[in-house]
Scaffold this motif. Structure first.
Motif, PDB file in Angstrom:
ATOM      1  N   ARG A 180       1.076  -1.408  -0.156  1.00 31.94           N
ATOM      2  CA  ARG A 180       0.389  -0.268   0.226  1.00 31.94           C
ATOM      3  C   ARG A 180       0.892   1.168  -0.241  1.00 31.94           C
ATOM      4  N   LEU A 181       1.632   1.177   0.983  1.00 32.41           N
ATOM      5  CA  LEU A 181       2.783   2.372   1.038  1.00 32.41           C
ATOM      6  C   LEU A 181       3.594   2.445  -1.298  1.00 32.41           C
ATOM      7  N   TRP A 182       3.508   1.636  -1.764  1.00 27.57           N
ATOM      8  CA  TRP A 182       4.876   1.669  -2.695  1.00 27.57           C
ATOM      9  C   TRP A 182       3.228   1.829  -3.532  1.00 27.57           C
ATOM     10  N   GLU A 183       2.010   1.591  -3.788  1.00 29.37           N
ATOM     11  CA  GLU A 183       0.503   2.503  -4.353  1.00 29.37           C
ATOM     12  C   GLU A 183       0.544   4.003  -4.151  1.00 29.37           C
ATOM     13  N   CYS A 184       1.106   4.481  -2.723  1.00 31.90           N
ATOM     14  CA  CYS A 184       0.868   5.705  -3.152  1.00 31.90           C
ATOM     15  C   CYS A 184       2.084   6.418  -3.499  1.00 31.90           C
ATOM     16  N   PHE A 185       3.582   5.878  -3.316  1.00 26.38           N
ATOM     17  CA  PHE A 185       4.126   5.829  -4.293  1.00 26.38           C
ATOM     18  C   PHE A 185       4.237   6.492  -5.557  1.00 26.38           C
ATOM     19  N   LEU A 186       4.066   5.324  -6.265  1.00 29.83           N
ATOM     20  CA  LEU A 186       3.053   5.558  -7.677  1.00 29.83           C
ATOM     21  C   LEU A 186       2.027   6.158  -8.370  1.00 29.83           C
ATOM     22  N   VAL A 187       1.257   6.595  -7.681  1.00 27.47           N
ATOM     23  CA  VAL A 187       0.565   7.139  -7.261  1.00 27.47           C
ATOM     24  C   VAL A 187       0.744   8.737  -7.288  1.00 27.47           C
ATOM     25  N   ASP A 188       1.919   9.359  -6.203  1.00 23.98           N
ATOM     26  CA  ASP A 188       1.064  10.636  -5.465  1.00 23.98           C
ATOM     27  C   ASP A 188       3.014  10.435  -5.971  1.00 23.98           C
ATOM     28  N   THR A 189       3.892   9.888  -6.284  1.00 24.81           N
ATOM     29  CA  THR A 189       5.128  10.875  -6.734  1.00 24.81           C
ATOM     30  C   THR A 189       5.113  10.252  -8.355  1.00 24.81           C
TER      31      THR A 189
ATOM     32  N   ASN B 226      -2.171   6.584 -12.432  1.00 25.93           N
ATOM     33  CA  ASN B 226      -3.624   6.399 -12.489  1.00 25.93           C
ATOM     34  C   ASN B 226      -3.859   5.590 -11.165  1.00 25.93           C
ATOM     35  N   TRP B 227      -4.933   5.445 -10.157  1.00 27.65           N
ATOM     36  CA  TRP B 227      -5.092   4.522  -9.335  1.00 27.65           C
ATOM     37  C   TRP B 227      -5.271   3.381  -9.715  1.00 27.65           C
ATOM     38  N   ASP B 228      -5.965   3.013 -11.374  1.00 23.42           N
ATOM     39  CA  ASP B 228      -6.083   1.597 -12.164  1.00 23.42           C
ATOM     40  C   ASP B 228      -4.948   0.962 -12.374  1.00 23.42           C
ATOM     41  N   GLU B 229      -3.520   1.637 -12.060  1.00 22.09           N
ATOM     42  CA  GLU B 229      -2.585   1.193 -12.897  1.00 22.09           C
ATOM     43  C   GLU B 229      -1.396   0.549 -11.897  1.00 22.09           C
ATOM     44  N   VAL B 230      -1.588   0.922 -10.835  1.00 19.23           N
ATOM     45  CA  VAL B 230      -0.501   0.362  -9.751  1.00 19.23           C
ATOM     46  C   VAL B 230      -0.539  -0.599  -8.930  1.00 19.23           C
ATOM     47  N   HIS B 231      -1.806  -1.325  -9.674  1.00 18.70           N
ATOM     48  CA  HIS B 231      -1.698  -2.501  -8.269  1.00 18.70           C
ATOM     49  C   HIS B 231      -0.519  -3.628  -8.457  1.00 18.70           C
ATOM     50  N   ASP B 232      -0.658  -4.126  -9.926  1.00 21.22           N
ATOM     51  CA  ASP B 232       0.165  -4.918 -10.498  1.00 21.22           C
ATOM     52  C   ASP B 232       1.710  -4.916  -9.548  1.00 21.22           C
ATOM     53  N   ILE B 233       1.652  -3.746 -10.412  1.00 22.36           N
ATOM     54  CA  ILE B 233       3.509  -3.042  -9.758  1.00 22.36           C
ATOM     55  C   ILE B 233       4.070  -3.127  -8.577  1.00 22.36           C
ATOM     56  N   ALA B 234       2.629  -2.779  -7.782  1.00 20.86           N
ATOM     57  CA  ALA B 234       2.798  -2.517  -5.884  1.00 20.86           C
ATOM     58  C   ALA B 234       2.530  -4.233  -5.739  1.00 20.86           C
ATOM     59  N   GLU B 235       2.302  -4.937  -6.236  1.00 20.26           N
ATOM     60  CA  GLU B 235       2.670  -6.708  -5.795  1.00 20.26           C
ATOM     61  C   GLU B 235       4.107  -6.716  -5.904  1.00 20.26           C
ATOM     62  N   GLN B 236       4.786  -6.544  -7.303  1.00 21.39           N
ATOM     63  CA  GLN B 236       5.998  -7.010  -7.477  1.00 21.39           C
ATOM     64  C   GLN B 236       7.155  -6.638  -6.910  1.00 21.39           C
ATOM     65  N   LEU B 237       7.141  -4.471  -6.433  1.00 23.60           N
ATOM     66  CA  LEU B 237       7.181  -3.661  -4.942  1.00 23.60           C
ATOM     67  C   LEU B 237       7.812  -4.373  -3.501  1.00 23.60           C
ATOM     68  N   GLU B 238       6.234  -5.167  -3.422  1.00 24.98           N
ATOM     69  CA  GLU B 238       6.109  -5.357  -1.986  1.00 24.98           C
ATOM     70  C   GLU B 238       7.239  -6.249  -1.879  1.00 24.98           C
ATOM     71  N   HIS B 239       7.369  -7.570  -2.179  1.00 23.50           N
ATOM     72  CA  HIS B 239       8.186  -8.300  -1.837  1.00 23.50           C
ATOM     73  C   HIS B 239       9.535  -8.327  -1.732  1.00 23.50           C
TER      74      HIS B 239
ATOM     75  N   ASN C  66       5.543  10.663   4.616  1.00 24.33           N
ATOM     76  CA  ASN C  66       4.397  12.110   5.316  1.00 24.33           C
ATOM     77  C   ASN C  66       3.753  10.526   6.106  1.00 24.33           C
ATOM     78  N   PHE C  67       3.567   9.221   6.161  1.00 23.54           N
ATOM     79  CA  PHE C  67       3.023   8.579   7.096  1.00 23.54           C
ATOM     80  C   PHE C  67       1.815   8.725   6.733  1.00 23.54           C
ATOM     81  N   PRO C  68       1.273   8.401   5.373  1.00 22.58           N
ATOM     82  CA  PRO C  68      -0.125   8.314   4.823  1.00 22.58           C
ATOM     83  C   PRO C  68      -0.914   7.339   5.836  1.00 22.58           C
ATOM     84  N   SER C  69      -2.229   7.653   5.856  1.00 24.05           N
ATOM     85  CA  SER C  69      -3.009   6.427   6.481  1.00 24.05           C
ATOM     86  C   SER C  69      -3.732   5.529   5.713  1.00 24.05           C
ATOM     87  N   TYR C  70      -3.949   6.226   4.689  1.00 23.12           N
ATOM     88  CA  TYR C  70      -4.945   4.907   3.617  1.00 23.12           C
ATOM     89  C   TYR C  70      -4.159   5.078   2.250  1.00 23.12           C
ATOM     90  N   ASP C  71      -3.673   4.252   1.851  1.00 22.29           N
ATOM     91  CA  ASP C  71      -2.938   4.379  -0.195  1.00 22.29           C
ATOM     92  C   ASP C  71      -4.305   5.076  -1.356  1.00 22.29           C
TER      93      ASP C  71
END
Length: 220
Positions: A82-91, A95-108, A123-128
């Motif tokens: 979920r942090l990687w998803e935030c990074f991919l969208v915010d930084t 788009n929010w529909d593009e990040v799940h599969d990429i984060a699936e790889q980065l999470e490991h 900055n310590f996000p509470s939600y993805d």
């Protein structure tokens, strides 16, 4: 105790934990197979392997639950995802529909310090980006209350706070319908026949199916 787990093992732990949170019960083989998009026989083999490692408790005919050790790994993997998803969208402005599969790889990636620095950088996000709560570094996570758009009565208003389905097709549908996190929705009518809803969003009236409304978390 440190476990040297494969990506597949971590994904199964995350799946069993996530389904268990939604249902509050033991998770059966078919539920896991559906989540993991695999065969029931593959699930049976993996659950046995995780059970042998003390990460899953499995009872015949009752299903599987993660143990405290398994939960710790599952929550840590979710935090990273979920942090990687935030990074991919915010930084990186995905788009929010593009990040799940990429984060699936980065999470490991096996680096607690990297995940902690990522958390600080964001900055310590509470939600993805999909409204899912992000566990803190101690594994504390505050789950959504299961209030879905489908439970909102006619003439009542609510605010979208998350999505249960994070598939690309669902998120693209929401974009086209003008539905996003933080959006205020007023329910105008609910059809008795199929529970489809007529909604008012910023003076625009649209109709959504029950399949859509039961996959949107809202705050009444």
């Amino acid at each position: 105790m440190k476990f040297n787990l494969s990506q597949a093992e971590e994904n199964y732990l995350k799946a069993i934990y996530s389904i268990g949170i939604d249902t509050g019960k033991s998770v059966n083989t078919n539920q896991i197979a559906l989540k993991m998009k695999t065969k029931a026989s593959s699930v049976t083999d993996m659950v046995k392997k995780l059970s042998d490692k003390g990460l899953v408790e499995h009872k015949k005919y009752k299903g599987a639950l993660v143990t405290s050790k398994g939960e710790s790994i599952a929550v840590s993997t979710l935090r990273s995802h979920r942090l990687w998803e935030c990074f991919l969208v915010d930084t990186l402005e995905f788009n929010w529909d593009e990040v799940h599969d990429i984060a699936e790889q980065l999470e490991h990636i096996k680096s607690d310090s990297l995940v902690d620095r990522l958390d600080k950088f964001l900055n310590f996000p509470s939600y993805d980006p999909h409204g899912d709560p992000i566990p803190d570094k101690n594994g504390v996570i505050e789950h959504h209350k299961n209030v879905m758009l489908s439970s909102v009565d006619p003439e009542a208003s609510c605010i979208v706070i998350g999505v249960k389905d994070s598939s690309s097709s669902f998120l693209k549908f929401l974009d086209n319908a003008g539905i996003c996190l933080g959006k205020k929705i007023k329910v105008l009518t609910v059809e008795d026949f199929d529970q489809s809803m007529q909604l008012e969003i910023e003076s625009k009236v649209i109709t959504v199916s029950h399949q859509i409304s039961k996959n949107l978390y809202v705050k009444k």
